[in-house]
Design an enzyme around this catalytic site. Structure first.
Site, PDB file in Angstrom:
ATOM      1  N   CYS A 185      -4.955  -3.221   2.873  1.00 45.79           N
ATOM      2  CA  CYS A 185      -4.724  -2.914   4.282  1.00 45.79           C
ATOM      3  C   CYS A 185      -5.968  -3.092   5.166  1.00 45.79           C
ATOM      4  O   CYS A 185      -6.355  -4.211   5.472  1.00 45.79           O
ATOM      5  CB  CYS A 185      -4.144  -1.506   4.407  1.00 45.79           C
ATOM      6  SG  CYS A 185      -3.303  -1.185   5.986  1.00 45.79           S
ATOM      7  N   GLU A 198       0.852  -1.191   0.000  1.00 49.05           N
ATOM      8  CA  GLU A 198       0.000   0.000   0.000  1.00 49.05           C
ATOM      9  C   GLU A 198       0.890   1.243   0.000  1.00 49.05           C
ATOM     10  O   GLU A 198       1.951   1.271   0.604  1.00 49.05           O
ATOM     11  CB  GLU A 198      -0.889  -0.003   1.242  1.00 49.05           C
ATOM     12  CG  GLU A 198      -1.804   1.211   1.331  1.00 49.05           C
ATOM     13  CD  GLU A 198      -2.642   1.244   2.605  1.00 49.05           C
ATOM     14  OE1 GLU A 198      -3.731   1.825   2.554  1.00 49.05           O
ATOM     15  OE2 GLU A 198      -2.200   0.706   3.638  1.00 49.05           O
ATOM     16  N   LYS A 245      -9.304   1.185  -2.597  1.00 53.76           N
ATOM     17  CA  LYS A 245      -9.540   0.719  -1.232  1.00 53.76           C
ATOM     18  C   LYS A 245     -10.947   1.106  -0.781  1.00 53.76           C
ATOM     19  O   LYS A 245     -11.343   2.270  -0.865  1.00 53.76           O
ATOM     20  CB  LYS A 245      -8.492   1.334  -0.309  1.00 53.76           C
ATOM     21  CG  LYS A 245      -8.549   0.878   1.139  1.00 53.76           C
ATOM     22  CD  LYS A 245      -7.411   1.529   1.912  1.00 53.76           C
ATOM     23  CE  LYS A 245      -7.373   1.100   3.374  1.00 53.76           C
ATOM     24  NZ  LYS A 245      -6.252   1.759   4.091  1.00 53.76           N
TER      25      LYS A 245
END
Length: 276
Positions: free
Chosen positions: A156, A43, A115
């Site tokens: 994440c 990330e 994300k």
């Protein structure tokens, strides 16, 4: 074709996109030299930058982003599937996407993923994070059909939302991905447990390239990049700080075997929740 060598590249990205791209070039070349044909970076490969004004000043739209262009070039140069875990992409109107990219061996873009879940938390050690102040959340999961299997995307904090991984597994994903920049505090408590759980409960391989170390912007990330098999066994693991290149051979035929032994994807049932 079910066997493939995959790589997770651990980085300690600073605030300079140019310098981080240089490190990405070197680490990806190392992974390709070890025979990896799929390479994943963490990330925020492009930069970890807490200063919002400095971040916004450094951003570019997707087509002009340095990480995007470098990843396309690396994919073609090394004839690999190049997965940038994510980088910050300008969307206009002072908003940003935390966006991952997958490029094919010819350098063309296969797909991207934004994300979905924003890291808006207050930690016990005084750290406070509000990703939603800067980033637009994604609205769609992604599963890409590759020659060696189907690949599902996450970034994440997404790892704490098992429904995302279950949806991708039900859509056929055999390899799940969690590129990350986990904080040291939360990583020490939960990182390994969450990664192995997502692999086990979906009977899938899981590849997680992470940021690791103390960064120029002052944050500290947990590192411990991992490659996990469908039975929850760790095939490769990096240390907690600094750069690393993990390479492991995986065989997606093991996914069907694991799901045959524990057929929870098939056995799941709809149910109601009643409060009494």
């Amino acid at each position: 074709m079910t066997k493939v060598k995959v790589a997770a590249v651990q980085m300690c990205s600073g605030v300079s996109v140019e310098k981080n791209v240089e490190r990405m070039h070197a680490l990806v070349a190392e992974a390709a030299a070890q025979g990896a044909t799929y390479v994943q970076t963490p990330e925020m490969t492009g930069a970890l930058q807490r200063d919002r004004a400095a971040l916004m000043a450094s951003l570019k739209p997707e087509a002009h982003d340095l990480v995007y262009r470098a990843a396309s070039e690396l994919a073609a140069r090394h004839s690999i599937y190049m997965h940038v875990g994510s980088t910050a992409i300008a969307l206009g109107s002072e908003k940003v996407a935390n966006r991952g990219f997958l490029f094919g061996p010819d350098g063309s873009l296969i797909t991207s993923y934004d994300k979905i879940h924003m890291f808006d938390v207050d930690l016990d050690n005084g750290e406070s994070w509000r990703e939603s102040r800067t980033y637009n959340p994604g609205a769609a999961a992604r599963v890409a059909q590759l020659p060696f299997g189907k690949l599902g995307f996450a970034v994440c904090y997404d790892v704490r939302f098992p429904q995302l991984f279950r949806a991708e597994a039900l859509a056929g994903a055999e390899i799940l991905t969690v590129p990350a920049a986990f904080t040291r505090q939360t990583g020490e408590a939960h990182w390994e447990i969450l990664l192995r759980a997502r692999a086990i409960e979906n009977g899938a391989f899981l590849i997680a390239a992470a940021q690791g170390g103390v960064h120029e912007d002052g944050r500290e990330t947990y590192g411990n990049s991992m490659i996990v098999n469908p039975w929850g066994q760790i095939l490769a693991r990096a240390g907690g700080a600094g750069e690393a290149v993990l390479v492991a051979e995986i065989d997606t035929a093991e996914v069907a075997a694991a799901r045959g032994k524990i057929p929870n994807l098939k056995n799941a049932r709809e149910f109601a929740v009643e409060t009494v």
